[in-house]
Design a protein around this motif. Structure first.
Motif, PDB file in Angstrom:
ATOM      1  N   TYR A   6      39.990  69.512  45.131  1.00 48.05           N
ATOM      2  CA  TYR A   6      40.618  70.772  44.727  1.00 48.05           C
ATOM      3  C   TYR A   6      39.541  71.735  44.244  1.00 48.05           C
ATOM      4  N   THR A  17      44.038  80.226  39.206  1.00 55.07           N
ATOM      5  CA  THR A  17      44.121  80.435  40.649  1.00 55.07           C
ATOM      6  C   THR A  17      43.705  79.149  41.353  1.00 55.07           C
ATOM      7  N   ASP A  20      44.931  76.177  46.877  1.00 52.66           N
ATOM      8  CA  ASP A  20      46.157  76.066  47.671  1.00 52.66           C
ATOM      9  C   ASP A  20      47.219  76.935  47.002  1.00 52.66           C
ATOM     10  N   PRO A  21      47.540  78.049  47.611  1.00 53.60           N
ATOM     11  CA  PRO A  21      48.521  78.948  46.982  1.00 53.60           C
ATOM     12  C   PRO A  21      49.892  78.297  46.767  1.00 53.60           C
ATOM     13  N   ASN A  22      50.173  77.220  47.515  1.00 53.62           N
ATOM     14  CA  ASN A  22      51.468  76.562  47.384  1.00 53.62           C
ATOM     15  C   ASN A  22      51.511  75.599  46.203  1.00 53.62           C
ATOM     16  N   GLU A  23      50.364  75.338  45.615  1.00 54.09           N
ATOM     17  CA  GLU A  23      50.311  74.419  44.471  1.00 54.09           C
ATOM     18  C   GLU A  23      50.960  75.096  43.272  1.00 54.09           C
ATOM     19  N   THR A  24      51.853  74.415  42.621  1.00 50.34           N
ATOM     20  CA  THR A  24      52.547  74.954  41.448  1.00 50.34           C
ATOM     21  C   THR A  24      51.985  74.318  40.202  1.00 50.34           C
TER      22      THR A  24
END
Length: 337
Positions: A6, A17, A20-24
């Protein structure tokens, strides 16, 4: 970057930030409260202790670097790092990485990872590791019940230490072979030197033996003073032999002069002996003459004694005659009255 699982960035405003933009992220997650952020802000960089990633199940470490506006970080899988470190090992040497708390980060035996270094050896401690890292000295320590040499070096930019463990017996094998080969070489060299020195000494002593034989012959009862050593050398022994030759020559001349003087003395002694014999004969003749004179004197003395006795008797008879005459005169005188 292929070893990182990561990447993420924590801003100074508390925003997070992810690569991976999909990581919450959990609600209210503030990166500024995380150890990796605080460590990087405080020291400029930060490396976390190894841990098992909950998502991948891999052993990872968090690596963070302070940048403008926040901290840039990533989770690094230790599989490739471990392999690279273990590639430094060979049959008799293996590496170990420990952190400043004394926990094992990388070891060939995975069961030893995250254990204390005291599990390797009771002689190891955090203080000892730090001390050896500063001095760069190699220590003899029993590791895993095996006599070993241990060297420690700090890893720049981290609080980790790279420790190499050497098998003592294997490490000393080349030295032992070198000592053994050196000993054999030394013995051979000693024998060669001894043989060479023996020949050199024999060659050096040969003139001395010749000199000694010459001196012994001169010292014997039949020493021939006409002989010379005649040792043709320009060293100290040659000078000594030449000096002895000169001494023998002078001694020879001296003995010759003595022999000549002895001959002269013998001749003088012969003449003296002859003179002595002549003198003895003359003395014997004189003694014979003296004896004859003495005998004549003795005879004359006896004759003189006899004459004296006769004279004494004559004198006595004369006295008696005188007395008788005196008495006759007296009687005559008386008769005349």
């Amino acid at each position: 970057s292929g070893d990182f699982i990561y990447f993420y960035f924590g801003s100074s405003e508390g925003e997070m930030t992810m690569h991976d933009p999909n990581e919450t992220l959990p609600e209210g997650y503030d990166p500024r409260t995380r150890p990796w952020y605080k460590g990087a802000q405080a020291n400029g960089s930060f490396i976390s202790a190894p841990y098992v990633d909950a998502t991948s199940g891999r052993m990872v470490i968090s690596v963070a670097q302070r940048v403008s506006g926040g901290v840039y970080a990533g989770d690094l899988g230790l599989d490739s790092v471990t392999q690279r470190v273990l590639n430094l090992a060979n049959e008799h040497v293996y590496p170990v990485i420990v952190d400043r708390q004394g926990s094992i980060i990388i070891h060939a035996n995975k069961d030893m990872v995250l254990k204390s270094i005291t599990s390797l050896s009771d002689e190891l401690s955090v203080d000892l590791v730090q001390q050896k890292a500063k001095s760069a000295a190699i220590s003899e320590i029993t590791v895993s019940n095996q006599a070993s040499f241990v060297s420690v070096a700090p890893i720049d930019g981290t609080d980790w230490y790279l420790m190499f463990v050497f098998d003592k017996q294997a490490a000393l094998a080349p030295v032992n072979d070198l000592i053994r080969n050196s000993a054999v070489f030394a013995v051979i060299l000693f024998v060669v030197i001894a043989v060479v020195m023996l020949k050199v000494i024999s060659a050096m002593l040969k003139p001395i033996e010749v000199l000694g034989d010459a001196i012994n012959e001169l010292a014997s009862g039949d020493g021939d003073l006409t002989k010379r050593i005649n040792l043709q050398r320009q060293d100290e022994i040659g000078h000594l032999a030449a000096g002895i030759d000169r001494f023998i020559q002078q001694l020879h001349g001296l003995m010759k002069d003595i022999a000549d003087d002895a001959d002269h003395l013998k001749q003088a002694a012969t003449l003296t002996n002859q003179s002595t014999q002549d003198s003895n004969q003359q003395i014997e003749r004189q003694q014979a003459e003296v004896t004859q004179v003495a005998t004549a004197v003795n005879e004359m003395a006896a004759t003189a004694n006899e004459v004296a006795n006769n004279a004494e008797q004559t004198a006595e008879a004369a006295r008696e005659s005188a007395e008788f005459s005196e008495q006759g005169k007296v009687l005559i005188g008386r008769n005349q009255q």
